[in-house]
Design a protein around this motif. Sequence first.
Motif, PDB file in Angstrom:
ATOM      1  N   ALA A 172       0.838  -1.204   0.000  1.00 28.21           N
ATOM      2  CA  ALA A 172       0.000   0.000   0.000  1.00 28.21           C
ATOM      3  C   ALA A 172       0.869   1.249   0.000  1.00 28.21           C
ATOM      4  O   ALA A 172       0.602   2.213  -0.722  1.00 28.21           O
ATOM      5  CB  ALA A 172      -0.932  -0.009   1.208  1.00 28.21           C
ATOM      6  N   TYR A 173       1.933   1.236   0.805  1.00 25.45           N
ATOM      7  CA  TYR A 173       2.844   2.378   0.883  1.00 25.45           C
ATOM      8  C   TYR A 173       3.506   2.629  -0.470  1.00 25.45           C
ATOM      9  O   TYR A 173       3.602   3.773  -0.927  1.00 25.45           O
ATOM     10  CB  TYR A 173       3.889   2.124   1.971  1.00 25.45           C
ATOM     11  N   ALA A 174       3.927   1.575  -1.141  1.00 25.65           N
ATOM     12  CA  ALA A 174       4.545   1.712  -2.462  1.00 25.65           C
ATOM     13  C   ALA A 174       3.554   2.319  -3.458  1.00 25.65           C
ATOM     14  O   ALA A 174       3.926   3.154  -4.284  1.00 25.65           O
ATOM     15  CB  ALA A 174       5.047   0.358  -2.960  1.00 25.65           C
ATOM     16  N   LYS A 175       2.309   1.923  -3.366  1.00 25.25           N
ATOM     17  CA  LYS A 175       1.277   2.455  -4.264  1.00 25.25           C
ATOM     18  C   LYS A 175       1.070   3.952  -4.019  1.00 25.25           C
ATOM     19  O   LYS A 175       0.948   4.743  -4.959  1.00 25.25           O
ATOM     20  CB  LYS A 175      -0.025   1.680  -4.059  1.00 25.25           C
ATOM     21  N   VAL A 176       1.049   4.347  -2.747  1.00 26.46           N
ATOM     22  CA  VAL A 176       0.879   5.760  -2.405  1.00 26.46           C
ATOM     23  C   VAL A 176       2.094   6.570  -2.871  1.00 26.46           C
ATOM     24  O   VAL A 176       1.946   7.659  -3.430  1.00 26.46           O
ATOM     25  CB  VAL A 176       0.641   5.941  -0.891  1.00 26.46           C
ATOM     26  N   LEU A 177       3.292   6.036  -2.663  1.00 25.81           N
ATOM     27  CA  LEU A 177       4.485   6.742  -3.121  1.00 25.81           C
ATOM     28  C   LEU A 177       4.484   6.928  -4.630  1.00 25.81           C
ATOM     29  O   LEU A 177       4.898   7.976  -5.136  1.00 25.81           O
ATOM     30  CB  LEU A 177       5.748   5.996  -2.686  1.00 25.81           C
ATOM     31  N   ALA A 178       3.999   5.936  -5.350  1.00 26.19           N
ATOM     32  CA  ALA A 178       3.910   6.049  -6.808  1.00 26.19           C
ATOM     33  C   ALA A 178       2.944   7.167  -7.194  1.00 26.19           C
ATOM     34  O   ALA A 178       3.212   7.934  -8.127  1.00 26.19           O
ATOM     35  CB  ALA A 178       3.474   4.724  -7.422  1.00 26.19           C
ATOM     36  N   ARG A 179       1.837   7.255  -6.473  1.00 21.67           N
ATOM     37  CA  ARG A 179       0.866   8.316  -6.768  1.00 21.67           C
ATOM     38  C   ARG A 179       1.448   9.688  -6.451  1.00 21.67           C
ATOM     39  O   ARG A 179       1.269  10.648  -7.201  1.00 21.67           O
ATOM     40  CB  ARG A 179      -0.412   8.076  -5.967  1.00 21.67           C
ATOM     41  N   ILE A 180       2.184   9.796  -5.341  1.00 19.53           N
ATOM     42  CA  ILE A 180       2.838  11.058  -4.978  1.00 19.53           C
ATOM     43  C   ILE A 180       3.850  11.442  -6.053  1.00 19.53           C
ATOM     44  O   ILE A 180       3.913  12.598  -6.480  1.00 19.53           O
ATOM     45  CB  ILE A 180       3.502  10.940  -3.587  1.00 19.53           C
TER      46      ILE A 180
END
Length: 67
Positions: free
Chosen positions: A26-34
């Motif tokens: 989930a954290y990796a997905k959020v970082l990608a969006r950022i």
Amino acid sequence: MSDHQMQSEIAELNSELEDMDDPREAYAKVLARIRHYRQAGMSVPHDLALIEKRLMTECMAASQGRD
């Protein structure tokens, strides 16, 4: 991108995150969006930054065996 579109996108992302079992994924997905926002020259929405901080805390807790 309008504020409404950003909020809608963040709500959709948050819904996806709730279905994930692994906070690191989930954290990796959020970082990608950022990263997407920054590359597009847009500021990172406050709500997305809050989600990122929450997930970072969850990942740290999980890595220390406190999940």
